[in-house]
Write a protein that holds these residues in place. Sequence first.
Motif, mmCIF file in Angstrom:
data_model
loop_
_atom_site.group_PDB
_atom_site.id
_atom_site.type_symbol
_atom_site.label_atom_id
_atom_site.label_comp_id
_atom_site.label_asym_id
_atom_site.label_seq_id
_atom_site.Cartn_x
_atom_site.Cartn_y
_atom_site.Cartn_z
ATOM 1 N N ALA A 1 0.847 -1.312 -0.030
ATOM 2 C CA ALA A 1 -0.025 -0.049 0.084
ATOM 3 C C ALA A 1 0.918 1.137 -0.103
ATOM 4 O O ALA A 1 0.229 2.324 -0.380
ATOM 5 N N ILE A 2 2.026 1.157 0.663
ATOM 6 C CA ILE A 2 2.912 2.592 0.662
ATOM 7 C C ILE A 2 4.213 2.321 -0.243
ATOM 8 O O ILE A 2 4.631 3.515 -0.418
ATOM 9 N N MET A 3 4.295 1.110 -0.795
ATOM 10 C CA MET A 3 5.656 1.231 -1.676
ATOM 11 C C MET A 3 5.656 2.270 -2.799
ATOM 12 O O MET A 3 6.791 2.906 -2.880
ATOM 13 N N GLY A 4 4.541 2.421 -3.479
ATOM 14 C CA GLY A 4 4.663 3.277 -4.480
ATOM 15 C C GLY A 4 5.207 4.778 -4.049
ATOM 16 O O GLY A 4 5.758 5.647 -4.793
ATOM 17 N N GLN A 5 4.673 5.352 -3.017
ATOM 18 C CA GLN A 5 4.942 6.469 -2.096
ATOM 19 C C GLN A 5 6.354 6.620 -1.958
ATOM 20 O O GLN A 5 7.034 7.620 -2.103
ATOM 21 N N TRP A 6 7.015 5.510 -1.310
ATOM 22 C CA TRP A 6 8.200 5.453 -1.273
ATOM 23 C C TRP A 6 9.177 5.686 -2.418
ATOM 24 O O TRP A 6 10.223 6.362 -2.400
ATOM 25 N N GLN A 7 8.667 4.974 -3.337
ATOM 26 C CA GLN A 7 9.416 4.967 -4.668
ATOM 27 C C GLN A 7 9.437 6.531 -5.175
ATOM 28 O O GLN A 7 10.502 6.648 -5.674
ATOM 29 N N LEU A 8 8.177 7.138 -5.094
ATOM 30 C CA LEU A 8 8.239 8.454 -5.516
ATOM 31 C C LEU A 8 8.984 9.419 -4.439
ATOM 32 O O LEU A 8 9.837 10.354 -5.209
ATOM 33 N N THR B 1 17.861 5.362 -6.830
ATOM 34 C CA THR B 1 17.570 4.474 -5.790
ATOM 35 C C THR B 1 16.512 3.211 -6.514
ATOM 36 O O THR B 1 15.519 3.652 -7.241
ATOM 37 N N ASN B 2 16.835 2.110 -6.341
ATOM 38 C CA ASN B 2 16.057 0.979 -6.908
ATOM 39 C C ASN B 2 15.468 0.192 -5.771
ATOM 40 O O ASN B 2 16.113 -0.927 -5.390
ATOM 41 N N LEU B 3 14.291 0.444 -5.331
ATOM 42 C CA LEU B 3 13.799 -0.167 -4.258
ATOM 43 C C LEU B 3 12.517 -1.233 -4.686
ATOM 44 O O LEU B 3 11.828 -0.667 -5.317
ATOM 45 N N HIS B 4 12.778 -2.158 -3.907
ATOM 46 C CA HIS B 4 11.772 -3.326 -4.379
ATOM 47 C C HIS B 4 11.422 -4.131 -3.054
ATOM 48 O O HIS B 4 12.131 -4.133 -1.958
ATOM 49 N N PHE B 5 10.188 -4.781 -3.051
ATOM 50 C CA PHE B 5 9.632 -5.347 -1.933
ATOM 51 C C PHE B 5 8.958 -6.777 -2.431
ATOM 52 O O PHE B 5 8.329 -6.747 -3.489
ATOM 53 N N HIS B 6 9.469 -7.998 -2.054
ATOM 54 C CA HIS B 6 9.006 -9.454 -2.307
ATOM 55 C C HIS B 6 8.867 -10.182 -1.421
ATOM 56 O O HIS B 6 10.001 -10.558 -0.627
#
Length: 178
Positions: A118-125, A134-139
């Motif tokens: 739910a928040i990953m897109g905001q962190w990437q922005l 920065t290349n941030l991913h969650f899996h």
Amino acid sequence: YTRREFREALEEGKFRTAIIPTGSIEQHLEHLPMEHDIASSTWVAREVALRLYPQVIVAVPMAVGISEHHMVHKGSLTAKPGSWLALLFDVVESFVRHGIHNILVLNGHGGNVQPVNAIMGQWQLYFEKTAPETNLHFHPYWNLIPKALIDELMTTKIAPGHAQEFETSLAMFMFPEN
């Protein structure tokens, strides 16, 4: 690492990627230890780092996860989503501030998935503006296993399946002492 060892490794071009294991301490029925989720994601992260050393470093695991749904079982631990996400963001940002811009949050607990997604897109922005490299991913680690392999090897064909065939099989392989 000591401060010097870490600094010198960065200066030598090592540690270009960080893996942050996340998981939980919670019940896994009567047969698996409560540490299963964090132990599993940490095991996978370390195996990856060993194969990709010296480019990859593994952070100290975030052992407690978002596990309110397991609190009816004594021994389970939980964090509130807001405080857990804030800590995870701070860890990610710490790596970025030290020049490590490839970051994988490798998850081992289903209860962490929805809050992070739910928040990953905001962190990437945020990082796009403050540290564009920065290349941030969650899996979750189980999402990195090809479905065809799961279908071939498992009777239930379900992954992760809380404390069922998938997690139990992994535990028997990764932690036979448990």
